[in-house]
Motif scaffolding. Structure first.
Motif, PDB file in Angstrom:
ATOM      1  N   VAL A 175      29.541  -2.631 -35.363  1.00 46.95           N
ATOM      2  CA  VAL A 175      30.747  -2.606 -34.536  1.00 46.95           C
ATOM      3  C   VAL A 175      31.336  -3.987 -34.289  1.00 46.95           C
ATOM      4  N   LEU A 193      27.619   6.556 -35.645  1.00 44.83           N
ATOM      5  CA  LEU A 193      26.533   5.964 -34.871  1.00 44.83           C
ATOM      6  C   LEU A 193      26.182   6.840 -33.685  1.00 44.83           C
ATOM      7  N   MET A 194      27.246   7.319 -33.001  1.00 37.07           N
ATOM      8  CA  MET A 194      27.007   8.141 -31.805  1.00 37.07           C
ATOM      9  C   MET A 194      26.302   9.432 -32.186  1.00 37.07           C
ATOM     10  N   LEU A 208      21.995   3.023 -29.236  1.00 32.47           N
ATOM     11  CA  LEU A 208      22.851   3.358 -30.376  1.00 32.47           C
ATOM     12  C   LEU A 208      24.162   3.991 -29.892  1.00 32.47           C
ATOM     13  N   PHE A 209      23.992   4.872 -28.927  1.00 30.42           N
ATOM     14  CA  PHE A 209      25.184   5.572 -28.414  1.00 30.42           C
ATOM     15  C   PHE A 209      26.177   4.581 -27.810  1.00 30.42           C
ATOM     16  N   SER A 210      25.692   3.661 -27.025  1.00 33.00           N
ATOM     17  CA  SER A 210      26.578   2.687 -26.385  1.00 33.00           C
ATOM     18  C   SER A 210      27.271   1.831 -27.428  1.00 33.00           C
ATOM     19  N   ALA A 211      26.490   1.443 -28.445  1.00 34.07           N
ATOM     20  CA  ALA A 211      27.111   0.652 -29.494  1.00 34.07           C
ATOM     21  C   ALA A 211      28.229   1.462 -30.147  1.00 34.07           C
ATOM     22  N   GLY A 223      31.065   0.545 -22.708  1.00 31.76           N
ATOM     23  CA  GLY A 223      29.808   0.715 -23.435  1.00 31.76           C
ATOM     24  C   GLY A 223      28.607   0.339 -22.573  1.00 31.76           C
ATOM     25  N   PHE A 268      35.266   8.411 -21.525  1.00 33.64           N
ATOM     26  CA  PHE A 268      33.924   7.894 -21.279  1.00 33.64           C
ATOM     27  C   PHE A 268      33.748   7.485 -19.833  1.00 33.64           C
ATOM     28  N   ARG A 280      41.424  -4.340 -26.561  1.00 36.37           N
ATOM     29  CA  ARG A 280      40.623  -3.673 -25.543  1.00 36.37           C
ATOM     30  C   ARG A 280      39.140  -3.944 -25.702  1.00 36.37           C
ATOM     31  N   ARG A 281      38.820  -4.990 -26.374  1.00 33.30           N
ATOM     32  CA  ARG A 281      37.403  -5.281 -26.622  1.00 33.30           C
ATOM     33  C   ARG A 281      36.618  -5.314 -25.345  1.00 33.30           C
ATOM     34  N   ASN A 322      40.744  -4.688 -31.488  1.00 34.02           N
ATOM     35  CA  ASN A 322      41.991  -4.713 -30.713  1.00 34.02           C
ATOM     36  C   ASN A 322      41.791  -5.429 -29.376  1.00 34.02           C
ATOM     37  N   GLN A 354      42.294   5.516 -28.636  1.00 35.22           N
ATOM     38  CA  GLN A 354      41.132   4.804 -28.114  1.00 35.22           C
ATOM     39  C   GLN A 354      41.219   4.690 -26.598  1.00 35.22           C
ATOM     40  N   VAL A 383      29.991   3.757 -28.718  1.00 34.32           N
ATOM     41  CA  VAL A 383      31.112   3.804 -27.778  1.00 34.32           C
ATOM     42  C   VAL A 383      31.943   2.536 -27.876  1.00 34.32           C
ATOM     43  N   TYR A 384      31.274   1.424 -27.878  1.00 36.99           N
ATOM     44  CA  TYR A 384      32.008   0.166 -28.008  1.00 36.99           C
ATOM     45  C   TYR A 384      32.821   0.150 -29.289  1.00 36.99           C
ATOM     46  N   GLY A 385      32.214   0.590 -30.334  1.00 32.07           N
ATOM     47  CA  GLY A 385      32.935   0.592 -31.597  1.00 32.07           C
ATOM     48  C   GLY A 385      34.154   1.501 -31.565  1.00 32.07           C
ATOM     49  N   VAL A 386      33.986   2.680 -30.960  1.00 34.08           N
ATOM     50  CA  VAL A 386      35.131   3.591 -30.879  1.00 34.08           C
ATOM     51  C   VAL A 386      36.276   2.953 -30.114  1.00 34.08           C
ATOM     52  N   LEU A 387      35.916   2.267 -29.011  1.00 34.40           N
ATOM     53  CA  LEU A 387      36.987   1.748 -28.159  1.00 34.40           C
ATOM     54  C   LEU A 387      37.560   0.441 -28.671  1.00 34.40           C
ATOM     55  N   ALA A 388      36.751  -0.358 -29.346  1.00 32.19           N
ATOM     56  CA  ALA A 388      37.205  -1.709 -29.622  1.00 32.19           C
ATOM     57  C   ALA A 388      37.724  -1.912 -31.039  1.00 32.19           C
ATOM     58  N   GLY A 439      36.196  -1.989 -23.810  1.00 33.67           N
ATOM     59  CA  GLY A 439      35.226  -1.213 -24.567  1.00 33.67           C
ATOM     60  C   GLY A 439      33.810  -1.688 -24.274  1.00 33.67           C
TER      61      GLY A 439
END
Lengths: 655, 100, 168
Positions: C23, B37-38, B14-17, C98, A641, C90-91, C88, A634, B19-24, C94
């Protein structure tokens, strides 16, 4: 550059005379480095070197006996401007005779020390210095220029200091050594100035004795400068040969081991002063006659004063010491009389070396047996120590001047030379002969006759000690004839290549000298036949007191010279050394320490800081950079990104 | 009459959401969901433009994307299950063997 | 604002909200269900835009197969429940990224298109399945075959991967 005289066709041993002087130096070095590991503890090297030297000296002497000529050669050592300083040898009859004397006495002392110094705490070192001393004296004898002679002279002074202070655990021994060194030093300073004056007077071209002797007296040489130089040279003699007023060191020097006294203070070092005058005699002749008169006066005072002092001594070595001073004064007086006197003085030097060394070694034998120097602790030793007794008697007879022994012939020469127009000197010499015979008899009677006055158990000394005694006694018996008129006086032929005039036996002179000696012996016999306690010489009231206090001369020196200097100059120098010099040194040390701590701070803070800082920076960077590879997917996505956003902005802005 | 930018903004959201999901998100399956989603956001974009331009290519492409997404999810989940079998966890923070 | 636009906006709001919910949900199963909702709304958007085939394929594949797969995956890996176990540390990062992406995209959109005005309003072209099919099997036959290859590979791969290792 090797310079040779006209007689350079000399072949054989005489070319290598310098080896005789070199051998003891080599042996000193060998003993120093290897002495302790060699059986015999180094004495072997010394005896070998001196023994070889003795044999070679005999060969050189043989050259002259056969009528050979003078040989001289030198090499250049270094030069100061146009003035060249050489190392060389000047071998004439006098040199040959001196070589024989020095090596013979030194050899006897070396062998004698095997027994006397057996088990000594510094046996090996003793032999080192003994060899060194012998080498230095031989160097003085063969030196062809004044600088080289001076070098040997000074080395002898140092060795004398080392040897006298051999048992330096006792303070009085080290004090005596220092006294000897300093007193001779006081004489060495004028000696050096005399050398410089001579070199300067002869045009600053040479220090060669032969050349100077020829130049001096010639035109263009300042007579007053030459006279001054002669006086200054004599200053060295006063110091080294213990003449008044610098005689005070010799009695105290008896603190050294007896072989040392025999070698140094009988035969060699003290003789060097007389030898010097004889060698430089042309200078003395070219100087104002007043100079020679001064020489005579000094000798006269010394002779008398020392002879009287010998009367009140109880230490057997001190008697011999004062006797030596007196005999040397004899020679000095002779030197002042003229060329005939010079020849006679050398003959006496030659014979005195043998019988004085014999007497000292005999005294050492007695001291060794009784464990005391004091004659009051002795007595009756003729029964328990026959060899020592008879050899000692022979030496004493020579000293007193009884014919047909060596002392008689040389004293006779003295008197004959003095009788020609020097009545005062003649009378003085006769009276001194009486006193000499008297104290000699006193010494012999107190030591060997009567009953033993101590608890010691004396026995005869070992062969290593009695051997040299016998050898020297034989020499004493024999050498007298070498200068005797009836025997042809061949001594003078060998030494001076000339036949001096007044060498025949003048009957009335000989008769007077015999009478004087016999008178002294007889009076002594009567006074000391039975042991007298207290000694009669101490019962002469004020006269005795003066003698016992050595004319108060030591006190004068101590209070008048030593103490003032010690309390002012020395104290000042000491203060200077402690506070200024040490202050500078300590200050430098302090400054260095401060600088060092500053540098240390710098090193720790700045340099280490830089190094550590570099490490920290790297850690910081790596701490940042390690996020590139966290292994966390991640995180990589985040980076991706963020990169996309950035690139987007870039492209949008640029496009 | 639909305004195109609105659709695009929706897709961006949708894409940003995603991205957030992937990272968080910690769970790997959650991450895969966010990836879906992306992909959907991209599809919306494609279809929107296809509708606006009248070009069928956009829709065809969108179909391909769906197919790819399906394949990817299949493989992805297989891998996640394997990881779960090996490590008894699918916490992406703990699966970091690629760390230095 | 036409009816289509209204429909679209409603669907968009629902889809966006459910996407956020996907998410941020604490329960993974809830997240999967929210995903269904989101995908359904996206399918609705396709319908509004006149892409019937794509819309039905979306619902069929995504909702019908993929979400089921997700649920199976969640079940097989015993996914835990709870905020701290799901999200995690890193919220915030992220969220930042985002938001950054969203901002960037919006900025580009606004830069390229006129958002306020009606310049880009359009009437969605109704596309028939026949059009899609003919385009796919004529112009895009190669990608089609490639995709089928890909699906085959994925199929085999998934089977191989998920197979239990037999003691050999």
């Amino acid at each position: 550059m090797v310079a040779e005289t006209a007689d350079a066709a000399a072949s054989g041993i005489i070319r290598y005379t310098w080896v005789i002087a070199l051998l003891p130096f080599i042996s000193a070095a060998l003993i120093l480095f290897f002495g302790k590991r060699v059986p015999g503890k180094g004495s072997g090297f010394g005896i070998l070197a001196v023994g070889a030297g003795f044999v070679m000296s005999l060969a050189v002497l043989w050259h002259f006996v056969q009528g050979g000529g003078i040989y001289a050669s030198s090499v250049s050592w270094f030069s100061v401007g146009s003035f060249e300083i050489e190392l060389g040898q000047y071998v004439d009859g006098l040199t040959a005779v001196m070589l024989v004397v020095v090596t013979a006495v030194s050899l006897c002392v070396h062998v004698y020390s095997l027994g006397y110094m057996h088990g000594d705490v510094r046996f090996t070192w003793f032999y080192v210095v003994l060899s060194l001393f012998t080498g230095a004296m031989l160097n003085v004898v063969i030196a062809d220029n004044l600088i080289q002679l001076l070098v040997g002279w000074e080395i002898m002074g140092v060795c004398s200091y080392l040897l006298i202070g051999h048992w330096y655990e006792e303070k009085e021994n080290s004090d005596a050594a220092i006294k000897a060194f300093l007193t001779t030093r006081v004489g060495d300073v004028p000696f050096m100035f005399g050398i410089f004056a001579l070199i300067f007077a002869t045009g600053f071209t040479t220090s060669n004795i032969h050349e100077i002797s020829e130049l001096v007296g010639g035109p263009g040489v300042s007579a007053s400068l030459v006279s001054a130089a002669a006086l200054l040279l004599f200053g060295g003699t006063i110091g080294k040969s213990a003449q008044f007023p610098l005689h005070v060191w010799l009695p105290d020097a008896m603190a050294g081991p007896t072989p040392v006294s025999a070698l140094i203070h009988a035969a060699t070092m003290v003789a060097a002063g007389v030898y010097l005058v004889g060698r430089m005699y042309q200078v003395f002749l070219a100087a104002d006659p007043m100079v020679l008169q001064v020489v005579g006066i000094v000798g006269g005072i010394t002779m008398f004063g020392a002879a009287l002092l010998a009367l009140v001594q109880f230490d057997i070595k001190k008697v011999l010491a004062y006797s030596t001073i007196s005999q040397l004064a004899y020679m000095v007086i002779l030197m002042s009389v003229g060329e005939a006197g010079r020849n006679a003085a050398f003959f006496h030097l030659f014979t005195h070396a043998f019988f004085k060394a014999l007497l000292f070694l005999g005294a050492g034998s007695v001291i060794h047996a009784v464990h005391s120097n004091d004659m009051r602790d002795m007595g009756g030793l003729r029964r328990t120590m026959p060899v020592t007794f008879w050899t000692f008697v022979i030496g004493s007879a020579a000293l007193a001047g009884l014919p047909p022994l060596a002392g008689f012939w040389s004293k006779d020469e003295l008197l004959v030379a003095a009788s020609e127009g020097h009545e005062v000197v003649f009378t003085l010499l006769l009276v001194a002969a009486v006193i000499t015979a008297f104290y000699t008899t006193r010494m012999v009677l107190m030591t060997f006759f009567g009953e033993l006055r101590s608890d010691a158990h004396p026995h005869e000394s070992p062969a290593s000690m009695t051997g040299p005694l016998v050898a020297l006694a034989g020499a004493t018996l024999a050498v007298g004839f070498l200068g005797a008129g009836p025997a042809g006086a061949v001594f003078f032929d060998w030494v001076f290549l000339e036949h001096p005039e007044a060498v025949e036996l003048v009957p009335w002179v000989a008769g007077l000298s015999i009478a004087a000696a016999v008178l002294g012996v007889v009076v002594g016999w009567f006074v000391y036949r039975r042991y007298r306690d207290p000694d009669p010489t101490l019962e002469m009231g004020g006269f005795s007191r003066i003698l016992v206090n050595k004319y108060y001369l030591d006190d004068v020196y101590l209070k008048g010279i030593v103490h003032p200097i010690r309390d002012t100059v020395s104290a000042g120098v000491y203060w200077f050394n402690q506070h200024v010099l040490d202050g500078v040194v300590n200050g430098a040390a302090r400054v260095t320490r401060r600088a060092a701590s500053a540098i240390g701070w710098f090193d720790r803070t700045v340099i280490d800081g830089a190094v550590n800082g570099a490490g920290q920076v790297t850690r910081g960077f790596s701490g940042v950079l390690r996020f590139i590879q966290t292994g966390n997917v991640q995180w990589y996505a985040v980076a991706l990104f963020v990169g996309v956003i950035a690139l987007t902005i870039v492209f949008v802005r640029i496009a | 009459m639909i305004r195109l930018p609105l659709i695009l903004i929706f897709s961006a959201f949708l894409f940003s959401a995603g991205v957030y999901g992937v990272l968080a998100r910690r769970n790997a399956v959650m991450v895969l969901m966010a990836i879906e989603l992306m992909l959907n956001a991209v599809n919306v974009n494609l279809v929107a433009f296809a509708a606006q331009l009248g070009d069928i290519t956009g829709q065809v492409f969108a179909l391909f994307v769906i197919a790819v997404a399906a394949a990817e999810v299949g493989i992805g989940l297989a891998i996640v299950i394997l990881i779960f079998r090996n490590r008894a966890t699918i916490n992406v923070d703990e699966v970091n063997l690629l760390k230095w | 604002m036409s009816a289509q636009e209204y429909a679209f906006i409603v669907l968009a709001v629902v889809g966006s909200a459910s996407a956020i919910a996907v998410v941020t949900a604490r329960n993974v199963v809830h997240a999967a269900l929210y995903l269904v909702l989101s995908l359904l709304s996206v399918g609705g958007v396709y319908l509004v835009l006149g892409a019937e085939f794509v819309a039905w394929v979306q619902i069929l594949i995504y909702v019908g197969a993929i979400v089921i797969l997700f649920l199976f995956g969640l079940m097989l890996t015993k996914a835990p429940i709870g905020r701290d176990t799901l999200d995690n540390q890193r919220r915030w990062l992220g969220a930042l990224v985002g938001l950054g992406i969203f901002a960037g995209l919006v900025f580009m959109i606004q830069d390229a298109f006129d958002v306020r005005g009606d310049a880009w309003a359009f009437e969605p072209v109704q596309a028939t399945t026949e059009q899609v099919g003919s385009a796919m099997f004529r112009s895009y036959i190669l990608p089609f075959e490639a995709i089928s290859f890909l699906l085959l590979a994925a199929l085999i791969g998934a089977v191989v991967l998920a197979r239990k290792d037999d003691a050999a």
